[in-house]
Scaffold this motif. Sequence first.
Motif, PDB file in Angstrom:
ATOM      1  N   UNK A  18       0.975  -1.133   0.435  1.00 44.14           N
ATOM      2  CA  UNK A  18      -0.153  -0.496   0.158  1.00 44.14           C
ATOM      3  C   UNK A  18       0.680   1.115   0.249  1.00 44.14           C
ATOM      4  N   UNK A  19       1.873   1.271   0.844  1.00 47.49           N
ATOM      5  CA  UNK A  19       2.898   2.392   0.962  1.00 47.49           C
ATOM      6  C   UNK A  19       3.323   2.804  -0.674  1.00 47.49           C
ATOM      7  N   UNK A  20       3.764   1.275  -1.422  1.00 48.50           N
ATOM      8  CA  UNK A  20       4.126   1.772  -2.714  1.00 48.50           C
ATOM      9  C   UNK A  20       3.485   2.181  -3.729  1.00 48.50           C
ATOM     10  N   UNK A  21       2.347   2.040  -3.584  1.00 49.53           N
ATOM     11  CA  UNK A  21       1.124   3.490  -3.901  1.00 49.53           C
ATOM     12  C   UNK A  21       1.205   4.374  -4.203  1.00 49.53           C
ATOM     13  N   UNK A  82     -10.572  14.170   3.028  1.00 48.69           N
ATOM     14  CA  UNK A  82     -10.444  13.696   1.787  1.00 48.69           C
ATOM     15  C   UNK A  82     -10.628  12.481   1.517  1.00 48.69           C
ATOM     16  N   UNK A  83     -10.813  10.993   2.460  1.00 49.82           N
ATOM     17  CA  UNK A  83     -10.366   9.849   2.461  1.00 49.82           C
ATOM     18  C   UNK A  83     -12.085   9.488   2.167  1.00 49.82           C
ATOM     19  N   UNK A  84     -12.898   9.820   2.151  1.00 44.21           N
ATOM     20  CA  UNK A  84     -14.274  10.135   1.709  1.00 44.21           C
ATOM     21  C   UNK A  84     -14.381  10.324   0.731  1.00 44.21           C
ATOM     22  N   UNK A  85     -13.638  11.382  -0.277  1.00 47.99           N
ATOM     23  CA  UNK A  85     -14.125  11.429  -1.342  1.00 47.99           C
ATOM     24  C   UNK A  85     -14.716  13.357  -1.573  1.00 47.99           C
ATOM     25  N   UNK A  86     -14.507  13.527  -0.139  1.00 47.62           N
ATOM     26  CA  UNK A  86     -14.849  14.977   0.025  1.00 47.62           C
ATOM     27  C   UNK A  86     -14.444  16.265  -0.327  1.00 47.62           C
ATOM     28  N   UNK A  87     -14.517  16.889  -0.983  1.00 50.81           N
ATOM     29  CA  UNK A  87     -13.075  18.250  -1.417  1.00 50.81           C
ATOM     30  C   UNK A  87     -12.382  19.549  -1.296  1.00 50.81           C
ATOM     31  N   UNK A  88     -13.677  19.457   0.178  1.00 49.08           N
ATOM     32  CA  UNK A  88     -13.830  21.436   0.961  1.00 49.08           C
ATOM     33  C   UNK A  88     -13.917  20.664   2.291  1.00 49.08           C
ATOM     34  N   UNK A 111      -6.951   7.908  -6.332  1.00 51.12           N
ATOM     35  CA  UNK A 111      -6.311   7.033  -7.529  1.00 51.12           C
ATOM     36  C   UNK A 111      -6.382   5.612  -6.698  1.00 51.12           C
ATOM     37  N   UNK A 112      -5.065   5.705  -5.749  1.00 55.11           N
ATOM     38  CA  UNK A 112      -4.329   4.974  -4.756  1.00 55.11           C
ATOM     39  C   UNK A 112      -5.250   4.432  -3.665  1.00 55.11           C
ATOM     40  N   UNK A 113      -6.532   4.927  -3.718  1.00 54.14           N
ATOM     41  CA  UNK A 113      -7.206   4.858  -2.788  1.00 54.14           C
ATOM     42  C   UNK A 113      -8.304   3.326  -3.847  1.00 54.14           C
ATOM     43  N   UNK A 114      -7.977   3.331  -4.284  1.00 51.04           N
ATOM     44  CA  UNK A 114      -9.024   2.515  -6.115  1.00 51.04           C
ATOM     45  C   UNK A 114      -8.977   1.345  -6.215  1.00 51.04           C
ATOM     46  N   UNK A 115      -7.000   1.144  -5.965  1.00 49.22           N
ATOM     47  CA  UNK A 115      -6.780   0.210  -6.387  1.00 49.22           C
ATOM     48  C   UNK A 115      -6.104  -1.282  -5.188  1.00 49.22           C
ATOM     49  N   UNK A 116      -6.852  -0.711  -4.138  1.00 50.83           N
ATOM     50  CA  UNK A 116      -6.475  -1.217  -3.008  1.00 50.83           C
ATOM     51  C   UNK A 116      -7.495  -1.228  -1.693  1.00 50.83           C
ATOM     52  N   UNK A 117      -8.371  -2.381  -1.915  1.00 49.96           N
ATOM     53  CA  UNK A 117      -9.104  -2.362  -0.444  1.00 49.96           C
ATOM     54  C   UNK A 117      -8.369  -2.035   0.710  1.00 49.96           C
ATOM     55  N   UNK A 118      -7.107  -2.498   0.953  1.00 45.29           N
ATOM     56  CA  UNK A 118      -7.064  -2.816   2.390  1.00 45.29           C
ATOM     57  C   UNK A 118      -6.585  -0.552   2.788  1.00 45.29           C
ATOM     58  N   UNK A 119      -5.905  -0.231   1.914  1.00 47.61           N
ATOM     59  CA  UNK A 119      -5.230   1.432   1.699  1.00 47.61           C
ATOM     60  C   UNK A 119      -6.006   2.327   2.899  1.00 47.61           C
ATOM     61  N   UNK A 120      -7.266   2.497   2.175  1.00 53.85           N
ATOM     62  CA  UNK A 120      -8.149   3.009   3.240  1.00 53.85           C
ATOM     63  C   UNK A 120      -8.702   2.787   5.061  1.00 53.85           C
ATOM     64  N   UNK A 121      -7.979   1.491   5.303  1.00 56.08           N
ATOM     65  CA  UNK A 121      -8.029   0.856   6.697  1.00 56.08           C
ATOM     66  C   UNK A 121      -7.978   2.130   8.172  1.00 56.08           C
ATOM     67  N   UNK A 122      -6.836   2.272   7.714  1.00 55.48           N
ATOM     68  CA  UNK A 122      -5.543   3.148   8.295  1.00 55.48           C
ATOM     69  C   UNK A 122      -6.215   4.116   8.011  1.00 55.48           C
ATOM     70  N   UNK A 123      -6.383   5.518   7.796  1.00 52.30           N
ATOM     71  CA  UNK A 123      -7.255   6.016   7.612  1.00 52.30           C
ATOM     72  C   UNK A 123      -8.280   6.644   8.263  1.00 52.30           C
TER      73      UNK A 123
END
Length: 246
Positions: A18-21, A82-88, A111-123
Amino acid sequence: MQKSRISNRILRSLSDQDFELLAPYLEEVEMPSRYPIARPDTLLEHVYFPDSGIGAVMSVLPDGKKAEAGMFGSEGFVPTSTIIGDKVVPYLIEMQVAGRGYRISVDRMREATKQSATLQVPFIKFMHVFAVQVSYTALANAKFRVEKRLARWILMCHDRVRADVLEITHEYIAFLLGIRRPSVTTALHVLEGHKLIRSNRGTVIIINRKGLERFAAGCYGLPEREFERLLGASAPETDVAPLPSA
């Protein structure tokens, strides 16, 4: 970008995959005091991961009055929405104590979160922990005397600066806590009377960390334990600055 060089605990908690993404798109950035990370109702461009320094999330009234709602440093990231898609965001985010860290564009992060199901978990876990911190700020403001609120705030700064000397003025403490400057001076004298800190012009020196924790009497500690329970990834050891001579 090597993960071993990074102190930010969210980035360090990621799996290597996930870090490499994120790694190719992480940009090192200096964040001086008052560095603006996000302004109310302004389109967000970057997600920030501090390695050092302290930042504040501040509620802002229409007349411009502000008060700190939450604090962050090398344990987290901002803006969390931002992790839930908000931009303001409806609040102001800026640095209190100068530091440095990394940022990535909101679009690259998405884009990175779309590539990994686990990336969002710690956020998402950090969003929960930050919400707990904000709820305890509200509790402290409603139920605890100023000197105990100040003890909590100093402890939270100490956690993030990892040094016994905090360079911050009475005026700025008053601004962040939403209290009058004379109240800060009085509260600092109370803590000094208990031999927990020393306070000079523009500087607070911690001399009894354990005593400060006892003095805070329950308004400090639970959010910090919640972070360790959910995100207890280790960060590199940092030498604690020695106390200056009296």
